[in-house]
Write an enzyme that holds these catalytic residues in place. Structure first.
Site, PDB file in Angstrom:
ATOM      1  N   GLU A 114       0.844  -1.198   0.000  1.00 55.58           N
ATOM      2  CA  GLU A 114       0.000   0.000   0.000  1.00 55.58           C
ATOM      3  C   GLU A 114       0.874   1.241   0.000  1.00 55.58           C
ATOM      4  O   GLU A 114       1.910   1.254   0.672  1.00 55.58           O
ATOM      5  CB  GLU A 114      -0.862   0.032   1.278  1.00 55.58           C
ATOM      6  CG  GLU A 114      -1.760  -1.158   1.436  1.00 55.58           C
ATOM      7  CD  GLU A 114      -2.336  -1.288   2.852  1.00 55.58           C
ATOM      8  OE1 GLU A 114      -2.086  -0.397   3.689  1.00 55.58           O
ATOM      9  OE2 GLU A 114      -3.024  -2.283   3.106  1.00 55.58           O
ATOM     10  N   LYS A 116       2.431   4.399   1.294  1.00 55.74           N
ATOM     11  CA  LYS A 116       2.519   4.931   2.655  1.00 55.74           C
ATOM     12  C   LYS A 116       2.322   6.434   2.562  1.00 55.74           C
ATOM     13  O   LYS A 116       3.217   7.175   2.148  1.00 55.74           O
ATOM     14  CB  LYS A 116       3.883   4.617   3.268  1.00 55.74           C
ATOM     15  CG  LYS A 116       4.005   5.071   4.709  1.00 55.74           C
ATOM     16  CD  LYS A 116       5.311   4.583   5.315  1.00 55.74           C
ATOM     17  CE  LYS A 116       5.397   4.905   6.795  1.00 55.74           C
ATOM     18  NZ  LYS A 116       5.265   6.325   7.099  1.00 55.74           N
ATOM     19  N   ASP A 118       1.969  10.200   3.499  1.00 54.12           N
ATOM     20  CA  ASP A 118       2.614  11.055   4.478  1.00 54.12           C
ATOM     21  C   ASP A 118       1.565  11.990   5.065  1.00 54.12           C
ATOM     22  O   ASP A 118       1.454  13.154   4.678  1.00 54.12           O
ATOM     23  CB  ASP A 118       3.729  11.849   3.782  1.00 54.12           C
ATOM     24  CG  ASP A 118       4.766  12.313   4.779  1.00 54.12           C
ATOM     25  OD1 ASP A 118       4.638  11.956   5.966  1.00 54.12           O
ATOM     26  OD2 ASP A 118       5.689  13.018   4.366  1.00 54.12           O
ATOM     27  N   TYR A 227      -7.007   1.751   6.025  1.00 58.21           N
ATOM     28  CA  TYR A 227      -6.172   0.608   5.664  1.00 58.21           C
ATOM     29  C   TYR A 227      -6.084  -0.477   6.738  1.00 58.21           C
ATOM     30  O   TYR A 227      -5.280  -1.395   6.621  1.00 58.21           O
ATOM     31  CB  TYR A 227      -4.771   1.063   5.266  1.00 58.21           C
ATOM     32  CG  TYR A 227      -4.118   2.037   6.240  1.00 58.21           C
ATOM     33  CD1 TYR A 227      -3.787   1.648   7.535  1.00 58.21           C
ATOM     34  CD2 TYR A 227      -3.831   3.336   5.835  1.00 58.21           C
ATOM     35  CE1 TYR A 227      -3.199   2.533   8.417  1.00 58.21           C
ATOM     36  CE2 TYR A 227      -3.231   4.232   6.715  1.00 58.21           C
ATOM     37  CZ  TYR A 227      -2.920   3.825   8.013  1.00 58.21           C
ATOM     38  OH  TYR A 227      -2.345   4.699   8.874  1.00 58.21           O
ATOM     39  N   LYS A 315      10.894   2.744   2.428  1.00 56.41           N
ATOM     40  CA  LYS A 315      10.901   4.202   2.287  1.00 56.41           C
ATOM     41  C   LYS A 315      11.450   4.620   0.925  1.00 56.41           C
ATOM     42  O   LYS A 315      12.490   4.128   0.500  1.00 56.41           O
ATOM     43  CB  LYS A 315      11.775   4.831   3.375  1.00 56.41           C
ATOM     44  CG  LYS A 315      11.323   4.487   4.782  1.00 56.41           C
ATOM     45  CD  LYS A 315      10.149   5.331   5.194  1.00 56.41           C
ATOM     46  CE  LYS A 315      10.666   6.399   6.131  1.00 56.41           C
ATOM     47  NZ  LYS A 315       9.695   7.281   6.654  1.00 56.41           N
ATOM     48  N   CYS A 409      27.021  46.543  -6.819  1.00 56.03           N
ATOM     49  CA  CYS A 409      27.236  45.315  -7.568  1.00 56.03           C
ATOM     50  C   CYS A 409      28.440  44.578  -6.985  1.00 56.03           C
ATOM     51  O   CYS A 409      29.509  45.171  -6.853  1.00 56.03           O
ATOM     52  CB  CYS A 409      27.482  45.651  -9.037  1.00 56.03           C
ATOM     53  SG  CYS A 409      28.061  44.234  -9.987  1.00 56.03           S
ATOM     54  N   CYS A 412      31.522  44.647  -9.748  1.00 62.86           N
ATOM     55  CA  CYS A 412      32.246  45.851 -10.174  1.00 62.86           C
ATOM     56  C   CYS A 412      32.167  46.982  -9.161  1.00 62.86           C
ATOM     57  O   CYS A 412      32.805  48.011  -9.341  1.00 62.86           O
ATOM     58  CB  CYS A 412      31.715  46.330 -11.528  1.00 62.86           C
ATOM     59  SG  CYS A 412      30.068  47.067 -11.422  1.00 62.86           S
ATOM     60  N   CYS A 427      22.617  45.986 -11.527  1.00 56.90           N
ATOM     61  CA  CYS A 427      23.843  46.772 -11.539  1.00 56.90           C
ATOM     62  C   CYS A 427      23.677  47.782 -12.669  1.00 56.90           C
ATOM     63  O   CYS A 427      23.364  47.418 -13.795  1.00 56.90           O
ATOM     64  CB  CYS A 427      25.044  45.856 -11.792  1.00 56.90           C
ATOM     65  SG  CYS A 427      26.522  46.775 -12.252  1.00 56.90           S
ATOM     66  N   CYS A 432      30.138  46.926 -16.472  1.00 59.41           N
ATOM     67  CA  CYS A 432      30.389  45.928 -15.424  1.00 59.41           C
ATOM     68  C   CYS A 432      30.950  44.659 -16.059  1.00 59.41           C
ATOM     69  O   CYS A 432      30.320  44.061 -16.933  1.00 59.41           O
ATOM     70  CB  CYS A 432      29.103  45.619 -14.681  1.00 59.41           C
ATOM     71  SG  CYS A 432      29.224  44.205 -13.567  1.00 59.41           S
TER      72      CYS A 432
HETATM   73  S1  IVH Z   1      -0.223   0.303   8.763  1.00 62.23           S
HETATM   74  C1  IVH Z   1      -0.369  -1.890  12.612  1.00 62.23           C
HETATM   75  N1  IVH Z   1      -0.599   1.280   6.373  1.00 62.23           N
HETATM   76  O1  IVH Z   1       2.710   5.151   8.702  1.00 62.23           O
HETATM   77  C2  IVH Z   1      -0.667  -0.975  11.465  1.00 62.23           C
HETATM   78  N2  IVH Z   1       0.365   2.683   8.040  1.00 62.23           N
HETATM   79  O2  IVH Z   1       5.161   4.423  10.634  1.00 62.23           O
HETATM   80  C3  IVH Z   1       0.399   0.016  11.296  1.00 62.23           C
HETATM   81  N3  IVH Z   1       0.827   4.968   7.274  1.00 62.23           N
HETATM   82  O3  IVH Z   1       1.580   5.615  11.942  1.00 62.23           O
HETATM   83  C4  IVH Z   1       0.101   1.022  10.275  1.00 62.23           C
HETATM   84  N4  IVH Z   1       0.094   4.699   5.211  1.00 62.23           N
HETATM   85  O4  IVH Z   1       0.142   6.636  10.148  1.00 62.23           O
HETATM   86  C5  IVH Z   1      -0.144   1.522   7.621  1.00 62.23           C
HETATM   87  N5  IVH Z   1      -0.997   2.032   4.225  1.00 62.23           N
HETATM   88  C6  IVH Z   1      -0.565   2.263   5.462  1.00 62.23           C
HETATM   89  C7  IVH Z   1      -0.054   3.529   5.854  1.00 62.23           C
HETATM   90  C8  IVH Z   1       0.402   3.689   7.167  1.00 62.23           C
HETATM   91  C9  IVH Z   1       0.623   5.549   6.079  1.00 62.23           C
HETATM   92  C10 IVH Z   1       1.417   5.638   8.454  1.00 62.23           C
HETATM   93  C11 IVH Z   1       0.645   5.393   9.729  1.00 62.23           C
HETATM   94  C12 IVH Z   1       1.641   4.903  10.734  1.00 62.23           C
HETATM   95  C13 IVH Z   1       2.948   5.159  10.084  1.00 62.23           C
HETATM   96  C14 IVH Z   1       3.857   4.006  10.450  1.00 62.23           C
END
Ligand code: IVH
Length: 670
Positions: A114, A116, A118, A227, A315, A409, A412, A427, A432
């Site tokens: 999935e 992740k 931010d 999720y 990451k 400047c 110069c 300038c 220059c």
């Molecule tokens: S699962 C036990 N799924 O990432 C379940 N986390 O460092 C743990 N996050 O605090 C989380 N997308 O806020 C999960 N698809 C995703 C996510 C996700 C973002 C964030 C979440 C968590 C942090 C983990």
């Protein structure tokens, strides 16, 4: 209406609006028009006003309700909200699989990948399908009740559907985030209002979720993807994928980029695809969460005190980094524009080492209040040029002072000046050396005069020795003298001199671009060359004539006339002509010039000729164009709705032509 009828109707309305909200916000496929939706909402509001005691907490009218608060109530999560272990390479992912295989020997694992996001993790509690409350992660065990703000997220269902709706209690987890578009809109608004902007969508989302006034939160559009089902006594699933399906069936948004993978190699491939697509997602994702799919295996793997053993976060390469501003230097451009550059403590970022970042101009420095000694957050997304996002305020040294833009400047020592309405300091010294070097490099560049060999090394020596003070000086350089220069063998001296000779026939458009007239780039140069055909005619053009040309306008017109009004510029051009540089454009057809020196004013809409075509015709036949009528005007060409200028012409006795008479004049003339 009786109370019983009202209760019945209210329930129907809530039901219908929930349904339409779901179609609109979750599935993006509305079934009713905005007007129909509004009318349902109006009816609901009116009826609730009549029967206030029948308003329910999950009514669609209650999404933006509730008074501002001072503190958020603490909420104990049903199950602790853990964080995730990190992987930064495919090898880390293989190591993860090796680890779980050691824990559960002989098992084959399948996974769910999935994005992740931010954003902010949240836990939502529902009882018998009704929204009870939503909380932030907090310390993982106890979070804060931010229900009022979460309710403003229109895609979060207030009532669940499907199997999860039946459960006594359900706690689900997801990520609340601000879409990038909304983030940019919010920041633009804050900036216009002179308020502090957010460094990234995550901070903006956090601000909105923890906003004390839900009415403000409602103006900061958030979204959420769910999720995880963390607590659902009585409702069981075999796999995480099934749980996601149940969340979808309950009415939540599920990330469409989530996928199943049959092996760790498939996980690695899916992660690479997501990383490659990260800029197209519309929200910030900083990695991929990889989860063991089978819930029984998840249960057997268990968790440490910090993270589940059955999941890992892969990451993406970082795009932001912090570093220290060692100095702020100012570069001089070819038109004398002074550009400030931050010299940084070198820092690796997205595959390159960054040690300089442009600060653009004085206003930009002031807006971000960047100072020498500051720690700054810099960002480099994809191929984009790195830039300063913001200063890390907490790390500012106590003795730091606001940056003052130099009034001289740096190359110069000449006086620098910031013209009113412009963002750049310039300038003022036309001699220059730094400007001259930039101008010469531009003059010789490929799309200008295309002089191969006129690179930095040659230009530096020519200017530093005082041998070249203007473009014209290039044209009397000899092979003998160049061969004396450092790093100039006989052969390269010959080549350079030959290249300079070869540049003489580039034509007017390329020459105009090469001259570095402020605001005259390739496109404008081409327009001017085809309109006027020769430098001689262009030099005589008035500001009004230039401004009339489509694609030029007043500011460029003023810049061009200012350039030609300068005696030293004219001298250089004369010398270029004497040296044999072509000052005409081949594509321009030379014809008779019967309107020579006749001044025209165009006003009103002509029946067939566009303003542009009329301008073209007049200039081509040698006439001139002025924007205001005076005694010196020869003709006013008046179309429909001519107004004031035609009246002026009558008053001053200037001859007025309609289109037919104007065309007759041009025909007679040619
Ligand atoms: S699962 C036990 N799924 O990432 C379940 N986390 O460092 C743990 N996050 O605090 C989380 N997308 O806020 C999960 N698809 C995703 C996510 C996700 C973002 C964030 C979440 C968590 C942090 C983990």
């Amino acid at each position: 209406m009786t109370r019983a009828d009202a209760a019945q109707r209210l329930s129907e309305l809530r039901e219908q609006i929930h349904h339409h909200d779901y179609l609109y916000y979750v599935e993006s496929r509305p079934e009713v028009s905005d007007a129909e939706y509004d009318s349902l909402m109006r009816e609901l509001k009116a009826l609730e006003a009549e029967f206030p005691d029948l308003v329910t907490a999950d009514s669609p009218t209650q999404r933006v309700a509730g008074a501002a608060v001072d503190t958020f109530q603490p909420v104990e999560h049903r199950v602790a909200m853990l964080s995730l272990d990190n992987a930064t390479s495919p090898d880390d992912l293989r190591e993860f699989e090796a680890r779980i295989t050691r824990a559960l020997p002989g098992q084959r694992f399948t996974y769910v990948c999935e994005p992740k996001i931010d954003g902010l993790g949240v836990a939502l509690l529902y009882a018998r399908g009704r929204f009870v409350r939503g909380a932030t992660r907090g310390d993982g065990r106890v979070g804060e009740d931010v229900s009022a703000n979460l309710k403003t997220i229109r895609s979060l269902p207030m009532r669940l559907r499907g199997p999860l709706a039946e459960a006594e209690e359900v706690e689900v987890r997801g990520e609340v985030y601000m879409p990038r578009k909304e983030f940019e809109r919010l920041n633009a608004g804050l900036e216009a209002a002179g308020e502090a902007t957010f460094a990234n969508p995550r901070n903006a989302a956090a601000g909105a979720v923890r906003q004390k006034d839900p009415a403000i939160s409602a103006t900061r559009p958030l979204e959420a993807f769910l999720y995880h089902v963390s607590w659902s006594p009585g409702v069981t699933f075999a796999s995480h994928w099934e749980a996601l399906e149940a969340l979808r069936a309950a009415g939540f948004r599920i990330n469409p980029r989530s996928s199943r993978a049959e092996s760790i190699d498939e996980v690695i491939a899916a992660s690479a695809r997501l990383e490659a697509d990260r800029d197209t997602l519309g929200y910030d994702a900083d990695g991929v969460v990889v989860k063991v799919d089978t819930l029984e295996m998840q249960r057997r793997l268990g968790s440490t005190t910090h993270h589940p053993r059955w999941a890992i976060a892969f990451k993406f390469a970082a795009r932001q980094a912090t570093t220290v501003v060692k100095a702020i230097e100012v570069n001089v451009g070819k038109t004398g524009a002074l550009t400030p550059v931050a010299k940084l403590e070198p820092v690796p970022l997205a595959g390159v080492v960054i040690s300089n970042v442009s600060l653009h101009n004085e206003d930009e420095i002031r807006r971000k209040d960047v100072r020498v000694g500051d720690t700054v957050l810099i960002e480099r997304a994809g191929d984009v040029i790195p830039y300063v996002v913001q200063v890390v305020a907490a790390k500012r040294p106590a003795e730091s002072v606001e940056y003052a833009f130099p009034e001289r400047c740096p190359a110069c020592g000449g006086v620098a000046f910031r013209p009113p309405g412009e963002v750049y300091w310039r300038c003022q010294n036309t001699a220059c050396p730094a400007q001259l070097k930039e101008r010469l490099r531009h003059f010789g560049s490929r799309r200008a005069m295309d002089i191969e060999g006129l690179g930095e090394a040659a230009v530096d020596q020519l200017v530093d020795r005082g041998r070249v003070k203007s473009f014209a000086d290039l044209y009397d350089l000899t092979v003998d003298e160049m061969a004396e220069y450092e790093r100039f063998a006989e052969k390269s001296a010959e080549n350079l001199v030959a290249a300079i000779e070869g540049s003489k026939t580039r034509g007017l458009a390329r020459l105009l671009n090469a001259l570095g007239i402020p605001m005259v780039g390739e496109r404008v140069a081409q327009l001017l060359a085809t309109r006027f055909g020769s430098l001689e005619r262009l030099e005589r053009a008035t500001e009004a004539e230039l401004a009339e040309i489509h694609g030029i306008g007043e500011r460029i017109g003023a810049s061009v006339t200012k350039f030609f009004a300068d005696e030293s510029n004219r001298r250089v051009l004369r010398r270029l002509g004497e040296a044999g540089v072509t000052l005409t454009e081949a594509s321009f057809e030379e014809g008779p010039r019967p309107l020579d020196r006749k001044t025209f004013v165009l006003t009103g809409a002509l029946p067939t000729l566009t303003r542009d075509a009329a301008t073209d015709l007049i200039l081509r036949l040698g006439g001139r164009i002025s924007s205001a009528v005076s005694k010196k005007t020869d003709y006013v060409v008046a179309g429909e709705d001519a107004g004031k200028k035609e009246a002026d012409a009558r008053r001053l006795g200037v001859k007025i032509l309609d289109e037919a008479a104007f065309l007759a004049l041009t025909r007679r003339a040619s």
